[in-house]
Enzyme design. Structure first.
Site, PDB file in Angstrom:
ATOM      1  N   LYS A  13     -49.022 -34.519  40.393  1.00  0.00           N
ATOM      2  CA  LYS A  13     -48.249 -35.546  41.097  1.00  0.00           C
ATOM      3  C   LYS A  13     -46.924 -34.988  41.610  1.00  0.00           C
ATOM      4  O   LYS A  13     -46.605 -35.084  42.792  1.00  0.00           O
ATOM      5  CB  LYS A  13     -47.976 -36.749  40.195  1.00  0.00           C
ATOM      6  CG  LYS A  13     -46.966 -37.726  40.762  1.00  0.00           C
ATOM      7  CD  LYS A  13     -47.407 -38.316  42.096  1.00  0.00           C
ATOM      8  CE  LYS A  13     -46.336 -39.212  42.685  1.00  0.00           C
ATOM      9  NZ  LYS A  13     -46.742 -39.782  43.988  1.00  0.00           N
ATOM     10  N   TYR A  32     -43.273 -51.595  44.868  1.00  0.00           N
ATOM     11  CA  TYR A  32     -44.138 -51.012  45.910  1.00  0.00           C
ATOM     12  C   TYR A  32     -45.445 -50.504  45.329  1.00  0.00           C
ATOM     13  O   TYR A  32     -46.438 -50.379  46.009  1.00  0.00           O
ATOM     14  CB  TYR A  32     -43.432 -49.807  46.562  1.00  0.00           C
ATOM     15  CG  TYR A  32     -42.297 -50.170  47.472  1.00  0.00           C
ATOM     16  CD1 TYR A  32     -40.995 -50.304  46.984  1.00  0.00           C
ATOM     17  CD2 TYR A  32     -42.524 -50.409  48.814  1.00  0.00           C
ATOM     18  CE1 TYR A  32     -39.960 -50.656  47.821  1.00  0.00           C
ATOM     19  CE2 TYR A  32     -41.488 -50.754  49.660  1.00  0.00           C
ATOM     20  CZ  TYR A  32     -40.201 -50.874  49.159  1.00  0.00           C
ATOM     21  OH  TYR A  32     -39.176 -51.224  49.992  1.00  0.00           O
ATOM     22  N   CYS A  76     -39.614 -40.544  46.413  1.00  0.00           N
ATOM     23  CA  CYS A  76     -40.478 -39.498  45.834  1.00  0.00           C
ATOM     24  C   CYS A  76     -39.859 -38.115  45.963  1.00  0.00           C
ATOM     25  O   CYS A  76     -39.557 -37.453  44.982  1.00  0.00           O
ATOM     26  CB  CYS A  76     -41.826 -39.506  46.532  1.00  0.00           C
ATOM     27  SG  CYS A  76     -42.502 -41.123  46.766  1.00  0.00           S
TER      28      CYS A  76
END
Ligand code: SAJ
Length: 454
Positions: A220, A16, A279
Site C-alpha cells: 500500500k 472517503y 496519500c
C-alpha cells in the site's frame, strides 16, 4: 432472507473510504451494514445527512444514488454513533483517518488505537476485523492485533480474525476504484485471509490478491511512494527544462513515445505546483516509519526522502517564478496582489487535504504580500483561508495569477478577459492549463512549471 441470516457488517469512519465501502456492501443481497461515526465537530453532521439518504461527498459519480437506494429503499445501511452495536457484527471495517504529524512525519494512531480498543471490547467471537485505512508496515501485527487481543481476551487468528485490505480510492472515482481495481487481501493468518477473500468477492469485480498482512501494508505505502517519486522526478526534469528554456511537454512527448507495451516503456509523470492529498504526502513517511520501527536493519531512504522534499518545494518554486515575473514587469513583488487559483489538492474536487495552496498562503503571509484565493468547489468550512468562488472578483486588479489546480473552469480563461481585469499581466501556470503562446502574444509575462522563460 430473514434479518438474522444476513451478514452483519459495521464500517467505522464515514469518510472517503468508509462511505463508499459501506454503501457498496449494503447493496449486496444478504448483507446489512451499520456505519459508525463519532459525533466529532468536523464529521458528526454526516450521521443525520446519511440517514436522510444524502451523500456528504460532492462530485462522486454513482455514490448519491447508491446511498439513496441502500438507506431509503433497501434500508440495508444506517449510520449511528452507538458502538455497542459492534457486538452483533460478523465483519468490522476500520476506515478511520490515519494522519501523520506534519513536523515529525510520524503516524498519529490515536483514532486507530481508540477504535481498535472499542472493537476489542465489543466484538463477538468469530468476528472478522478488517483494517482498510493506510497504516505503516507492521501496524496490523504489532499495534492493532495486541489491542484487539487485550481488550477482548481472545486470540487473533483463532477466536477472531484480522485482515489488512487497503483501499485504492481516489476522489471522483471512489465507487469505480473499489469495484474495478484488483484488491489486496492481507490476512494475519491464512484463515484470516480466507475470511477477507469471502467478503470482498461480493463487491470487487477485479481479481483478489491474497498475501500476508505485512506484505499488504508494504504494498500500500509503496504504491503511493512510487507515485510520489515519479512526480518528484517529473518536477526535477521540469526545473531543468525551465533552466534550458525547453518545454517540459515536448520532452515528455518524446520520452513517453517509447512503446507502452514494451519493456522499454516510459511514463514520465506531470510536474506541477505541488503534491497534495491524503496519500502521497504521508505514505512515504509511513514506509520509513514501519522499517525504522519494526525492520530488522536500517534503510537510508535517500531517494524517497529527497523526492518528498522536491515535491514539497514546488509551491515555493511557484513563488520564485512570481518574483522573477514581478522583476521583469518592473513592479515590487512585496506590494503586489496575488490571485491564487485553486485551493483543493486536485482538479474538479473540493478535497483540500494537504493542499499546496496552503503552503503558498503561508509563504505570502510571511512576506506580507496580499493575496486572494479562488476555488469553484471548496467549501469555506473545509479551508482555513478565505476563499471566493467569484473568479472575476479575485483577479480584479491582481498583479499576478498563480494557477495551483487545473479546475476545468480555468481552461476557458481568455487573455483579453484577464488583461481587462488585472493591474499587471503576469500568469504563473502551475498545472499547464493555459496556452503560453496565446498569452505571450497578448503581452503577458507568462511563466510556468516546466515552461521555457523566453
Ligand atoms: N500530481 C502531480 N503530478 C502527477 C500526478 C499527480 O503533481 O503526475 C499531484 C496532484 O496534483 C495532487 C497529488 O499529486 O496534488 C496527488 O495526486 P494523485 O493523482 O496521486 O491523487 P490522489 O492523492 O487521490 O492519489 C490516489 C492514490 N490512490 C490511493 O491512495 C488509493 C494514488 O495511488 C493513485 O495513483 C491515484 O489516486 C489515482 O490515480 O487513482
Amino acid at each position: 432472507m430473514t434479518d438474522t441470516e444476513k451478514t452483519k457488517v459495521a464500517v467505522i469512519g464515514m469518510g472517503y473510504v468508509g462511505i463508499p465501502a459501506a454503501a457498496l456492501i449494503a447493496d449486496v443481497d444478504g448483507f446489512d451494514v451499520t456505519g459508525i461515526q463519532r459525533r466529532s465537530e468536523r464529521s458528526g453532521w454526516k450521521i443525520e445527512a446519511l440517514n436522510r439518504g444524502e451523500c456528504p461527498i460532492l462530485n462522486e459519480p454513482l455514490l448519491p444514488e447508491l446511498i439513496q437506494r441502500v438507506v431509503l429503499e433497501k434500508k440495508s445501511f444506517r449510520i449511528t454513533d452507538d458502538t455497542d452495536l459492534l457486538k452483533d457484527m460478523d465483519f468490522i471495517l476500520i476506515d478511520v483517518q490515519t494522519p501523520t504529524d506534519k513536523e515529525t512525519n510520524q503516524p498519529l494512531y490515536r483514532s486507530l488505537r481508540e477504535v481498535s480498543a472499542t472493537v476489542g471490547q465489543k466484538m463477538k467471537k468469530g468476528a472478522v476485523v478488517v483494517v482498510e485505512s493506510t497504516v505503516a508496515p507492521g501496524t496490523t501485527e504489532f499495534i492493532v492485533k495486541p489491542i484487539l487481543e487485550e481488550n477482548s481476551g481472545m486470540k487473533a487468528g483463532e477466536d477472531f480474525f484480522l485482515v489488512f485490505a487497503y483501499e485504492r480510492v481516489m476522489v471522483g472515482r471512489l465507487i469505480n476504484n473499489i469495484v474495478n481495481y484488483p484488491r489486496i487481501i492481507g490476512g494475519l493468518t491464512e484463515k484470516c485471509t480466507e475470511k477477507g477473500l469471502w467478503l470482498y468477492k461480493h463487491i470487487v469485480k477485479e481479481k483478489l490478491i491474497p498475501v500476508s498482512a505485512t506484505t499488504a501494508e508494504v504494498a500500500k505505502v509503496v504504491e503511493n511512494t512510487y507515485r510520489d517519486v515519479q512526480i518528484a522526478f517529473a518536477n526535477e526534469v521540469a526545473l531543468a527544462c525551465e533552466s534550458l528554456n525547453v518545454n517540459f511537454n515536448d520532452v515528455r512527448e518524446c520520452v513517453n513515445s517509447l512503446p507502452f507495451n514494451s519493456n522499454a516503456y516510459r511514463d514520465l509523470h506531470l510536474p506541477g505546483a505541488g503534491v497534495g492529498g491524503h496519500c502521497l504526502p504521508k505514505d512515504p513517511w509511513l514506509l520509513k516509519y514501519g522499517v525504522d520501527t519494526y525492520g530488522k536493519q536500517e534503510v537510508p531512504f535517500d531517494v524517497i526522502i529527497k523526492s518528498r522534499e522536491r515535491n514539497e518545494m514546488m509551491p515555493s518554486h511557484m513563488i520564485s517564478l512570481s518574483k522573477e515575473a514581478s522583476e521583469k514587469a518592473g513592479i515590487d513583488f512585496k506590494k503586489s496582489k496575488i490571485a491564487i487559483l485553486g485551493a483543493s489538492f486536485i482538479e474538479n474536487s473540493e478535497d483540500t487535504r494537504n493542499s499546496p495552496t496552503e503552503t503558498i498562503v503561508k509563504i505570502l503571509d510571511k512576506e506580507k504580500v496580499a493575496w486572494m484565493i479562488h476555488d469553484p468547489l471548496v467549501r469555506q468550512r473545509e479551508f482555513p483561508y478565505t476563499i471566493s468562488d467569484n473568479l472575476e472578483e479575485v483577479v480584479q486588479d491582481a498583479d499576478a495569477i498563480l494557477i495551483m489546480v487545473k479546475h476545468k473552469e480555468y481552461y476557458d480563461i481568455k487573455p483579453a478577459w484577464l488583461k481587462g481585469k488585472m493591474k499587471t499581466a503576469i500568469v504563473i501556470d502551475g498545472r499547464d492549463v493555459l496556452s503560453l503562446d496565446k498569452f505571450r502574444k497578448e503581452k503577458f509575462i507568462f511563466f510556468g512549471v516546466g515552461k521555457p522563460k523566453i
